[in-house]
Enzyme design. Structure first.
Site: not given
Length: 529
Positions: A500, A504
């Site tokens: 992450h 995204d």
């Protein structure tokens, strides 16, 4: 007979190097593993040791020249068969024909071991691969006194990544095994001694001062004495000057204590660390537990983890500790892929000689999605992001010794048949324990198929430094609503684990949706939609 000196493996993605320094000149006598020259790449400095004892012949690549991997650097001729005898160390200069003959006879005796045996040849630990410094001896296939042919396999080493076979450097007799099964050896170390073309006997009876019999600094006869003090790597000297370090501040790990560039970098980073607060001592990945109750102890079996299993455990834990790992899920209706495969599998196998499986469809679908969401095909390097305009697809394979991930390079440029052939080839090499370091390096994305073992759903762990891994699962018929009607469909859960920090949520979901769309309508792959 001469032995070729070639450029060794330079590391992942490194294809060429520059010859920095030659420490020997044509006509010099060299011992096995004695350093001949030094190569510099854009990443590391590489030493090139002598693969055999003898006399250095012609130097093909001079200082400053650029050479590729496996390029010829020089040749080494066997002692007694090449070079002028006067280049060999003697107690006094050879001024007469009688002395020259005496020296020649002495050299022949040292090189051939008299009439009792052949020339002593070391069996070294081969290059183990980038960042691999040690290995464990798994199996010896020969015992002391056995006759061996050149390139016949002597033993097998197990590293934390792959198994490495050690061939005989020459034909002869294995006279002495220095490291037994289960022992740990370092890269560049010595495994055994053999006699070239001899009958075994006592390899050192003729010459107790053979250069290769001593590893301690100053113990070599001729080479180190002639050179005097050990010469540090030029790149190390330059870096020491830049960092303001003296030779006493750095511990050399090169041959005979020679300081390498990496040693200076380690010393510099250690000095910086000592200026700031000390980090807590690292804890073992799995702390040892206390003894079992007496009633259970006799029914337990303690087995040491293999290096491969230790590495798997460490890397998976590192991935959890380093990446901001998150998993998103979706499901795919496999009806169209299964129908297409059923229709063309016989023709496909007849033409290409390989079966049409599901992995080529998934590989193609992932390649298609990676082009649209390049973040999933990238990696973080410090404060930079490296975007890769290629797809080296890692395919996780379960083996009896653990999970390995061979890499299908440039999968984005392959056809279905080429992908299937590559997967079959890598799978066979994995099961036979024949994967090389190069086979498992450089992957940019990974596919793991837990469905072959019956897994219905799981969250795969990243294969660092990659930023994404797709988990495939079991195909199971389930009732689905299609066009307002309930129908039985072969469904598969998909899981995308991603970092992450770079990917995204929108990009991850988009990637998984594109994979789903391509599999539910394979025609999209043809139309690049």
């Amino acid at each position: 007979m001469s032995t070729e000196v070639r450029v060794p493996t330079l590391g992942e993605s490194v294809t060429e190097a520059t010859v920095a320094t030659w420490f020997k000149k044509p006509g010099d006598t060299v011992a096995t593993d004695e350093m001949l020259c030094e190569l510099e790449t854009d990443k590391v400095t590489v030493e090139v040791p002598a693969p055999a004892s003898g006399v250095l012949g012609d130097i093909v690549a001079a200082e400053g020249e650029t050479v590729g991997v496996d390029a010829l650097l020089a040749t080494i001729a066997e002692e007694g068969n090449a070079g002028p005898e006067e280049t060999k160390p003697r107690p006094e200069p050879a001024q007469s024909e009688e002395k020259a003959d005496t020296g020649s006879a002495s050299a022949a005796s040292a090189g051939e071991g008299g009439n009792d045996g052949g020339q002593v040849v070391d069996v070294p630990v081969p290059t183990l691969g980038e960042s691999v410094t040690e290995a464990t001896i798994a199996t010896w296939f020969k015992k002391e006194g056995d006759s061996v042919e050149a390139d016949e396999m002597l033993c097998e080493l197990e590293t934390d990544k792959v198994s490495v076979e050690v061939p005989a450097p020459a034909a002869g007799t294995l006279t002495k095994i220095l490291k037994g099964e289960g022992e740990t050896v370092e890269a560049g170390g010595k495994l055994a001694e053999m006699t070239r073309g001899g009958t075994g006997g006592q390899p050192h009876s003729a010459d107790q001062g053979t250069p290769e019999t001593t590893e301690a600094p100053g113990g070599r006869q001729g080479a180190d004495t002639a050179r005097g003090d050990v010469e540090d790597a030029p790149s190390a000297k330059k870096l020491m000057a830049e960092k303001g370090l003296s030779r006493d501040d750095v511990t050399g790990t090169g041959k005979d204590g020679r300081i390498m560039k990496e040693d200076v970098q380690k010393a510099a980073s250690g000095a910086r660390a000592s200026d700031g607060p000390k980090a807590p001592a690292p804890q073992p990945a799995q702390p040892k537990r206390g003894p079992s109750p007496a009633a259970d102890a006799d029914r337990e079996e303690r087995v040491k983890m293999t290096r491969l299993r230790q590495t798997i455990a460490r890397r998976l834990k590192d991935a959890q500790n380093t990446a901001a790992m998150l998993t998103t899920y979706n499901e795919v209706d496999m009806t169209e892929v299964m129908a297409l495969r059923k229709e063309y599998k016989d023709l496909f196998e007849k033409k290409h000689g390989v079966k049409l499986g599901f992995m080529s469809f998934f590989t193609k679908a992932c390649v298609h999605a990676l082009k649209e969401v390049p973040d999933v095909n990238a990696e973080i390097d410090g404060t930079d992001v490296i975007y890769k305009n290629y797809v080296h697809m890692g395919i996780a394979v379960g083996t009896p010794t653990g999970l390995v991930v061979p890499v299908i390079r440039d999968a984005d440029a392959m056809s279905f048949a080429e992908i299937e052939k590559s997967i079959n080839e890598m799978g066979k090499k994995a099961r036979d324990g024949k994967l090389s370091m190069a086979d498992m390096q450089g992957g940019s994305f990974t596919i793991s198929n837990g469905g072959v073992y019956g897994s219905l759903m799981s969250s795969p762990i990243l294969n660092p430094p990659q930023s994404g891994i797709l988990g495939m699962h079991k195909i199971q018929e389930r009732p689905m609503v299609v066009g307002g009607e309930i129908k039985v469909r072969p469904m598969m859960y998909l899981a995308l684990s991603y970092d992450h920090r770079i990917v995204d949520g929108k990009g991850a979901v988009t990637f998984l949706v594109r994979v789903k769309e391509a599999l539910e309508d394979p025609r999209r792959l043809l139309m690049d939609l």
